[in-house]
Motif scaffolding. Structure first.
Motif, short mmCIF file in Angstrom:
data_model
loop_
_atom_site.label_atom_id
_atom_site.label_comp_id
_atom_site.label_asym_id
_atom_site.label_seq_id
_atom_site.Cartn_x
_atom_site.Cartn_y
_atom_site.Cartn_z
N MET A 283 -6.44 17.46 4.10
CA MET A 283 -6.46 18.84 4.59
C MET A 283 -7.85 19.45 4.40
O MET A 283 -8.45 19.28 3.36
CB MET A 283 -5.44 19.69 3.82
N ALA A 284 -8.27 20.15 5.41
CA ALA A 284 -9.57 20.82 5.34
C ALA A 284 -9.33 22.31 5.11
O ALA A 284 -8.23 22.81 5.29
CB ALA A 284 -10.34 20.59 6.63
N LYS A 285 -10.39 22.99 4.69
CA LYS A 285 -10.30 24.44 4.52
C LYS A 285 -10.89 25.09 5.77
O LYS A 285 -11.98 24.75 6.20
CB LYS A 285 -11.11 24.88 3.30
N VAL A 286 -10.15 26.02 6.34
CA VAL A 286 -10.66 26.73 7.51
C VAL A 286 -10.48 28.22 7.28
O VAL A 286 -9.64 28.65 6.48
CB VAL A 286 -9.90 26.31 8.80
N HIS A 287 -11.29 29.01 7.99
CA HIS A 287 -11.18 30.45 7.82
C HIS A 287 -10.29 31.03 8.91
O HIS A 287 -10.48 30.77 10.10
CB HIS A 287 -12.56 31.12 7.88
N ASN A 288 -9.30 31.80 8.49
CA ASN A 288 -8.39 32.44 9.43
C ASN A 288 -8.56 33.95 9.27
O ASN A 288 -8.11 34.53 8.29
CB ASN A 288 -6.94 32.01 9.12
N TRP A 289 -9.26 34.56 10.25
CA TRP A 289 -9.57 35.99 10.07
C TRP A 289 -8.32 36.86 10.09
O TRP A 289 -8.28 37.91 9.46
CB TRP A 289 -10.60 36.48 11.10
N GLN A 290 -7.28 36.39 10.79
CA GLN A 290 -6.06 37.20 10.83
C GLN A 290 -5.39 37.28 9.46
O GLN A 290 -4.68 38.23 9.16
CB GLN A 290 -5.07 36.61 11.85
N LEU A 291 -5.63 36.24 8.64
CA LEU A 291 -5.06 36.25 7.28
C LEU A 291 -6.06 36.78 6.27
O LEU A 291 -5.74 36.96 5.10
CB LEU A 291 -4.65 34.83 6.87
N GLY A 292 -7.32 36.96 6.69
CA GLY A 292 -8.35 37.45 5.79
C GLY A 292 -8.67 36.47 4.69
O GLY A 292 -9.07 36.86 3.59
N ARG A 293 -8.49 35.18 4.96
CA ARG A 293 -8.79 34.20 3.90
C ARG A 293 -8.92 32.80 4.49
O ARG A 293 -8.66 32.56 5.66
CB ARG A 293 -7.70 34.22 2.83
#
Lengths: 330, 421, 344
Positions: B1-11
């Motif tokens: 699993m990679a880390k991605v930024h989800n602006w809708q979740l703010g994290r």
């Protein structure tokens, strides 16, 4: 008395010789080992082998092997489980025939409704048989595998194809299909996707893979396949010419290659990597005539046991001798 | 699993693939308040793409009546239940951390990917709808919420703003062409891809082998299995139109069928530019304006974590608690701004369904004040501004004023009409 | 009548004494272990873990290089295994003073080496069968030798019995097919899969028995670091089966040929106990041969796939049975003894 350093020197010399020998073998792409796996022997059949009857008597002439299967647990989606498949092989008139037989309580041969998954089976060969065998899981990028996959759903409809909508839903009422004859509204078929080829004449596909997620339809569909379910048992026959003019697994009388098996249980929603798999075994195409017969019936199993006991007893005697000798010398 | 930024979740969140973004992203805004559920969109889509054998159960566009309706049946309730089982009581938002980059604050719960990982599953949690789930796509049409505890009766004070006690609303659904699609992460064959030129998510019909992992793991249930083709299919975002390859618009990007046919003028669809994973600030792109600047349009179930790209102007009359579950914490602000629209919003709302061409930019020519009144105790001024929409070639595509032009017809056509009968 | 005659012909002369220092032997065996581990990591593990590495040119080149070095290691290990097996057989033969027993041993050894050679050259089923039978008899013989010794306590007896038993089970499966083939029978040999499953149970039990026999008395020697490494490894293997980036392939590697029909924690516990024992034995300078034997058996796997793996089984069981004991007698010195006793 040797000193440590002198023994070390000797070790280095021995190791150097070993290394040179190993390097020579490796450069010639040889492995100093001979495969000792169980061998599936395809002898020459004297009779034609009917593809539409996987239970035909002719199969009694091929020597069976029983292969253990285990769940695929290397990559997601994992699945399958412990089981066995009985395989037989024959060749006739320049064609190789392989029959797989395994227990499956339910016949799942339709994928024509939602949530349906089909029973399926596959055999796998290295594309090039060499000293190094590809990983049994879908091969390696530099050592691809040739896979023949049969799916029950691919032979349930009329013309031995998949069920069409009217067959799956006999009471369906649709006024009309305005784009019936326009291929772009059947995009999978129009793009040449092998799972739905309109001209499907075989329930088995010819596929290539070079590691997980790379399974691709081969350009030439040349593998015939047909299965029959009877009383909790699937019997599936695969067939292809021994020699073909393209870069797929090739077979020849007197030659050996490797073979591995896989089975999917549709009732368990198994598809893709969710399957039961075997390791690579040896497949030998033999020029001998398949005569069949022989083997031990229930009553003569005892013979095996007796022979085993005799061997053990003999060795125990030898062991006692050794013990006796030891005591005497001690 | 990679880390991605989800602006809708703010994290940041877990995803199967590292963060990759298209150059432009397909985005649509649906104004729930105006929908009359005529299903013209549904049939425009159906008759364009899914009218063939094997697609009988397939509705790439559907309009369902909330709270009870759903296609497939109860798809969202089932997903919410799965998420709640994975993280009981933990699916909450922290709205106090709102900022421009995180307009809805921070989601504290688990996405479908995180819940899947927590359960030791290979990727997202999900389920395969049954055959029955896909039937009767408009079941519960116009079924309103009743009076709690009183069978067969509506609430005596059913219709009172700000929140109706008896209510339903229509939810228009197409594929969300998510930034982090559940279907893409589900496919073991990597047969699903997100196009770099417009972010439209497509199933490669040549590679698909019908394993239905995408059907299982798309939380919005917009991947569908086509039995007689042995493969899954999904909404293709009318990509030939979005590409501008439809002859009608002479090479200019064009709205999808479901958007272009909308009778209620509730839909607006276009493309936003993406750079370094962020929406490029474009205050006069109507979609950027509605979603990021004015923030009246909100994503559907952002907590699923796929960063969907269809945004909804939430219905004014529906209990907020329900809406917050659907659209996140931005609901109150969005409804407030929609019911008391700014001068610019009044103009931008006119662009909906005004041209088939995708509007990339707008200009506003100010007009005179035509109304100054009070609504719910607040002053509302309406100006007859004119908004001009520009197409993909930056040519004027549409010019429309806030006040609808008033046409007086004389009787000159009446006779013709009679004669023709 | 026959035996004394044969005895007269073949054994009525003094065999030359083989002088091999134990230090040299140890160093060669260490070489074998390094090569075998390299082979297993580079050839088998790399391809299985490699599937989780994102595809790139670099990764492809890396795998290619790993495959080449792995082949080199495989061939080195195979050469060493053949050489050490010859040495082992020579020593055993010379150690036996009784002529009949010696004759038997010579017969088996000769059969093993000839069939090995013929199997390598021709790959014919008959030679494979002869090699398999000779290897089975030899392993059985080594096991029986150990059983017959009075100075061996129950733990090592049980452990070796289980290891030999598992090998016999697999060999039954494998050889029964070759027998049927040579007899031209077109039928399934009786009990094939059942015996294979029993063998799998024996393998798992062997994990526990090995610990009981040799790990328990010296587990402290494994040290915190050793135990932590083993536990960490097993926990990673166990947990990884719960995550997408699976390394359960490592487990599959250890158990080449197993079908995992028992609950998976059983396998993990058995593996952990076995590995702790291996580490502890290597830390104990008196238990080098035990550690080496156990490690070679681990590399060989439950289903030895090739002649090389069978030789590792022979050597492994040979080391456990103290076959290189003879070194002391031959060289007439008494360095670190090969202890088969559990220390009290």
């Amino acid at each position: 008395m040797e000193t440590l350093s002198s023994s070390k020197r000797l070790t280095v010399i021995i190791m150097a010789f070993v290394f040179v020998g190993a390097a020579a073998l490796t450069l010639f792409d040889l492995r100093l080992a001979s495969s000792q796996t169980v061998t599936l022997v395809a002898k020459r059949s004297e009779n034609a082998i009917p593809l539409d009857d996987p239970s035909a008597d002719v199969w009694d002439k091929g020597a069976p092997i029983q292969v253990p299967l285990s769940g695929q647990n290397t990559v997601p989606p994992r699945g399958g489980g412990e089981g066995t498949v009985t395989a037989r092989a024959l060749h006739y008139d320049g064609k190789l025939y392989i029959r797989m037989e395994w227990s499956d309580a339910t016949k799942d041969d339709s994928t024509s409704m939602q949530n349906e998954f089909t029973d399926a089976a596959a055999v796998q060969f290295p594309v090039e048989h060499g000293e190094s065998v590809p990983a049994f899981c879908m091969g390696n990028p530099d050592a691809p595998v040739n896979i023949w996959q049969w799916k029950a759903a691919w032979q349930t409809g009329t013309d031995a194809s998949v069920l069409d909508v009217q067959e799956a839903y006999p009471n369906i009422a649709v006024d009309f299909y305005p784009f019936e004859d326009e291929p772009e509204f059947y995009p999978a078929a129009a793009s040449g996707n092998i799972v739905v080829r309109a001209d499907r004449t075989s329930a088995a596909d010819n596929l290539l893979a070079g590691s997980f997620g790379t399974l691709t339809a081969a350009e030439d569909q040349m593998v015939a396949g047909m299965g029959a379910w009877d009383d909790g048992k699937w019997r599936v026959v695969f067939s292809r010419d021994l020699q073909v003019g393209a870069e797929y697994a090739q077979f020849a009388e007197g030659d050996s290659t490797n073979v591995a098996f896989a089975v999917w249980n549709g009732a368990n929603a198994e598809r893709d990597g969710m399957k039961s798999v075997s390791q690579f075994l040896t497949l030998e195409v033999s020029p001998e005539i398949a005569t069949g017969g022989g083997g031990l019936s229930g009553g003569t199993i005892g013979l095996f046991v007796v022979v085993g006991l005799v061997v053990v007893a003999g060795l125990a005697t030898v062991g006692s001798y050794l013990l006796y000798t030891r005591r005497q010398t001690a | 699993m990679a880390k991605v930024h989800n602006w809708q979740l703010g994290r940041e969140m877990d995803y199967r693939f590292p963060e990759v973004h298209p150059d432009r992203q397909f985005v649509a805004v649906f104004n729930i308040n105006r929908c009359i559920a005529c299903q013209t969109c549904t049939f425009a889509c159906k008759s364009t793409w899914t009218y063939s054998r094997g697609q009988e159960l397939m509705w790439w566009n559907n309009v369902e009546t909330k709270p009870y309706g759903g296609y497939p049946h109860h798809w969202d309730i089932k997903l919410l239940q799965l998420l709640n089982d994975a993280n009981p009581g933990g699916q909450t938002w922290d709205a106090s951390t709102q900022s421009d980059d995180a307009p809805y604050g921070e989601f504290k719960g688990m996405t479908i990917f995180e819940a899947g990982a927590a359960e030791g599953k290979d990727s997202a949690i999900g389920y395969l709808p049954t055959e029955e789930d896909w039937t009767s796509p408009n079941f519960y049409e116009d079924t309103a919420k009743g009076n709690p505890g009183v069978p067969n009766e509506y609430h005596p004070e059913g219709a009172q703003l700000p929140e109706h006690n008896t209510w339903f609303f229509y939810l228009q659904r197409i594929c969300n062409h998510c930034t982090y699609p559940g279907c893409v992460s589900a496919c073991p064959r990597n047969a699903i891809y997100k196009r770099p030129e417009d972010g439209i998510v497509l199933i490669d019909q040549e590679r698909c082998r019908g394993y239905q992992k995408c059907v299982e793991q798309c939380p919005y249930k917009k991947s569908m299995y086509r039995p007689n083709q042995q493969v899954s299919e999904k909404c293709i975002g009318c990509y030939p139109r979005v590409e501008g390859s439809d002859p009608i618009t002479d090479g200019v990007p064009m709205e999808t069928r479901c958007v272009a046919t909308c009778v209620g003028k509730i839909r607006l669809q276009g493309l936003v530019d993406i750079q370094d994973g962020e929406w490029v600030e474009a205050p006069t792109n109507p979609l950027y304006y509605l979603v990021r600047k004015e923030q009246v349009a909100l994503p559907l179930y952002p907590q699923f974590g796929t960063e969907p790209n269809v945004y909804y102007i939430p219905p004014r009359w529906v209990p907020r608690e329900y809406l917050r579950q659907l659209f996140g914490p931005g609901v109150d602000q969005a409804i407030d701004r929609y019911t008391n629209p700014s001068r610019e919003l009044q103009a931008v709302l006119q662009l909906f369904r005004s041209t088939q061409k995708i509007i990339f930019r707008y200009e506003i020519e100010e007009g005179e004040e035509i109304m100054d009144t009070e609504v719910n105790g607040r002053r509302v001024q309406i100006f007859n501004d004119t908004i001009i929409g520009f197409d993909g070639n930056d040519q004027e595509a549409v010019r429309i004023s806030v006040e609808e032009p008033f046409h007086i017809r004389n009787g000159e056509f009446a006779g013709q009409f009679q004669n023709s009968i | 009548m026959l035996v004394p005659t044969v005895q007269r012909i073949f054994f009525n002369y003094q065999l030359p004494r083989l002088r091999v220092s134990e230090t040299l032997l140890r160093q060669v065996v260490q070489g074998l272990i390094v090569a075998a581990l390299l082979e297993i990591v580079l050839l088998r593990l790399a391809t299985r873990i490699g599937v989780h590495v994102p595809r790139s040119e670099l990764a492809a080149d890396g795998l290619q290089a790993a495959s080449f070095v792995g082949s080199l290691a495989f061939n080195s290990a195979s050469i060493l295994a053949i050489g050490l097996t010859v040495l082992l057989l020579l020593m055993m033969t010379m150690r036996v003073r009784d002529s009949v027993a010696r004759f038997g041993l010579v017969l088996i050894s000769g059969a093993l080496m000839i069939s090995l050679m013929m199997s390598l050259v021709t790959g014919r089923a008959a030679w494979d069968g002869a090699f398999g039978l000779a290897a089975t008899l030899l392993v059985l013989l080594l096991g029986v030798t150990l059983m017959a010794r009075k100075d061996v306590s129950t733990g090592p007896r049980a452990a070796v019995a289980l290891i030999v038993g598992a090998y016999l089970c697999y060999q039954y499966y494998s050889l029964s097919y070759i027998t049927y083939r040579l007899l031209d029978y077109a039928a399934l040999p009786p009990l094939g899969i059942d015996v294979l499953r029993w063998g799998e149970v024996l393998v798992v039990l062997a994990g526990g028995a090995v610990f009981w026999a040799w790990g328990r008395p010296r587990w402290r020697l494994a040290g915190r670091l050793g135990i932590a490494a083993v536990v960490g490894f097993v926990v990673i293997v166990g947990l990884s089966s719960l995550t997408p980036s699976s390394t359960t392939s490592i487990l599959a590697l250890w158990t080449t040929g197993m079908s995992f029909f028992l609950p998976s924690p059983v396998y993990l516990v058995a593996l952990a106990l076995y590995l702790v024992t291996v580490v502890a034995c290597f830390r104990d300078k008196d238990a080098f041969w035990l550690g080496a034997g156990l490690l070679l058996l681990l590399v060989a796997g439950y289903m030895p796939e090739a002649t090389y793996h069978h030789l590792l089984v022979i050597l492994g069981v040979g080391f456990l049975a103290g076959a290189f004991h003879v070194v002391e007698e031959a060289t007439e010195r008494a360095p670190g003894t090969i202890s088969m006793h559990t220390r009290h």
